[in-house]
Write a protein that holds these residues in place. Structure first.
Motif, PDB file in Angstrom:
ATOM      1  N   LEU A 297      58.703  54.217  22.491  1.00 14.03           N
ATOM      2  CA  LEU A 297      58.988  55.264  21.502  1.00 14.03           C
ATOM      3  C   LEU A 297      58.515  54.844  20.108  1.00 14.03           C
ATOM      4  O   LEU A 297      57.996  55.674  19.350  1.00 14.03           O
ATOM      5  N   ARG A 298      58.659  53.578  19.795  1.00 14.01           N
ATOM      6  CA  ARG A 298      58.180  53.092  18.499  1.00 14.01           C
ATOM      7  C   ARG A 298      56.677  53.276  18.381  1.00 14.01           C
ATOM      8  O   ARG A 298      56.158  53.669  17.321  1.00 14.01           O
ATOM      9  N   THR A 299      55.946  52.998  19.467  1.00 12.64           N
ATOM     10  CA  THR A 299      54.494  53.153  19.449  1.00 12.64           C
ATOM     11  C   THR A 299      54.094  54.612  19.298  1.00 12.64           C
ATOM     12  O   THR A 299      53.167  54.936  18.550  1.00 12.64           O
TER      13      THR A 299
ATOM     14  N   GLU B  89      52.037  46.393  12.389  1.00 10.23           N
ATOM     15  CA  GLU B  89      53.071  46.693  13.370  1.00 10.23           C
ATOM     16  C   GLU B  89      52.862  45.888  14.639  1.00 10.23           C
ATOM     17  O   GLU B  89      53.800  45.456  15.279  1.00 10.23           O
TER      18      GLU B  89
ATOM     19  N   ARG C 238      55.302  46.758  22.040  1.00 15.87           N
ATOM     20  CA  ARG C 238      55.877  47.269  20.791  1.00 15.87           C
ATOM     21  C   ARG C 238      57.129  48.106  21.006  1.00 15.87           C
ATOM     22  O   ARG C 238      57.892  48.322  20.070  1.00 15.87           O
ATOM     23  N   GLY C 239      57.287  48.591  22.219  1.00 16.22           N
ATOM     24  CA  GLY C 239      58.322  49.581  22.488  1.00 16.22           C
ATOM     25  C   GLY C 239      57.669  50.950  22.570  1.00 16.22           C
ATOM     26  O   GLY C 239      56.904  51.335  21.669  1.00 16.22           O
TER      27      GLY C 239
ATOM     28  N   TRP D  78      52.289  49.826  24.665  1.00 14.25           N
ATOM     29  CA  TRP D  78      53.612  50.449  24.594  1.00 14.25           C
ATOM     30  C   TRP D  78      54.713  49.465  24.988  1.00 14.25           C
ATOM     31  O   TRP D  78      55.787  49.459  24.401  1.00 14.25           O
TER      32      TRP D  78
ATOM     33  N   LEU E 190      55.814  56.999  17.859  1.00 19.48           N
ATOM     34  CA  LEU E 190      56.099  57.415  16.483  1.00 19.48           C
ATOM     35  C   LEU E 190      55.066  56.851  15.510  1.00 19.48           C
ATOM     36  O   LEU E 190      54.603  57.559  14.604  1.00 19.48           O
ATOM     37  N   LEU E 191      54.683  55.587  15.714  1.00 16.94           N
ATOM     38  CA  LEU E 191      53.676  54.980  14.843  1.00 16.94           C
ATOM     39  C   LEU E 191      52.354  55.714  14.943  1.00 16.94           C
ATOM     40  O   LEU E 191      51.747  56.078  13.923  1.00 16.94           O
TER      41      LEU E 191
END
Length: 241
Positions: free
Chosen positions: A210-212, A239, A207-208, A204, A214-215
């Motif tokens: 929230l981005r993780t 990603e 990658r970030g 997390w 969502l992915l």
């Protein structure tokens, strides 16, 4: 305080085989195996299932593990290889960056015995920099309790006979934990232990958060509707890169 069960293999009492899949985990594996030393002293076994690492993961793992096995890269392949040589009545699959709670062995053995369930998992806490991680962990635990689906981060455990009956981890490039959960749900509902494992938030953080989220939510959605796991794995790796 939880009473430790008598788990000496010499006594013939139930014991746990802890299977740690690893791939290029030289920075984590010594600490991971060291954290399991108290369980080994109580009679459980530790197996490292290496995915043909290119670093010195294997050399670092050998002194503290009961056995080390190599298998083709992929958590499903590696964990199945570890399970194939395991001697315990219960198999516990533990990521190298995840730490079990104190008395995890007693919680697992006593919980399975008292509920007569075939498998289960722990709640999870994510250790990392993002302020979103406590919420993410809370939602992971909540979703797991609602759906009966466990993830590898939650340290899944299963009775050996149920694992064999389910056919082990399916040969998928991604979502092997979700697929096994689906099969095991036909045997019993999972035992959801409130005790928490602590897993690294490195995925997390890198990658970030929230981005993780969502992915992974998108990949799970695609998997649920039949997307090819190998394609999802390429998206996941893309990603990550």
């Amino acid at each position: 305080m939880t009473r430790h069960p008598e788990t000496s293999r010499a006594s013939g009492a139930p014991f746990i085989s802890i299977i740690v899949p690893a791939l290029n985990e030289a920075g984590e594996i010594s600490a991971a195996i060291g954290a399991l030393a108290p369980l080994r002293r109580r009679g459980h076994e530790v197996i490292v299932a290496d995915g043909v690492s290119s670093d010195n993961t294997l050399a670092l793992a050998r002194p503290g593990a009961d056995r080390v096995v190599s298998a083709p890269r992929g958590r499903a392949s590696q964990m199945n290889a570890g399970a194939a040589i395991a001697q315990g009545e219960v198999l516990l699959f533990l990521h190298a960056d995840t730490r079990l709670p104190e008395d995890a062995d007693a919680k697992v053995l006593e919980g399975l015995a008292s509920t007569r369930r075939a498998w289960g998992r722990f709640d999870v806490r994510i250790a990392g920099r993002s302020r979103w991680l406590p919420l993410i962990a809370f939602l992971m635990n909540l979703r797991s309790r609602a759906t009966g689906i466990a993830t590898g981060d939650q340290a899944m455990f299963v009775r050996r006979e149920a694992f064999v009956r389910a056919g082990g981890f399916p040969a998928l490039a991604l979502m092997e934990d979700v697929a096994l959960s689906r099969s095991l749900k036909r045997v019993s509902r999972p035992l959801c232990l409130a005790d928490r494992v602590v897993t690294s938030g490195r995925r997390w953080d890198s990658r970030g958060a929230l981005r993780t989220v969502l992915l992974m939510s998108w990949l799970r959605f695609r998997f649920f509707f039949g997307a090819e796991p190998s394609r999802l794995a390429r998206l996941y790796d893309g990603e990550r890169g």
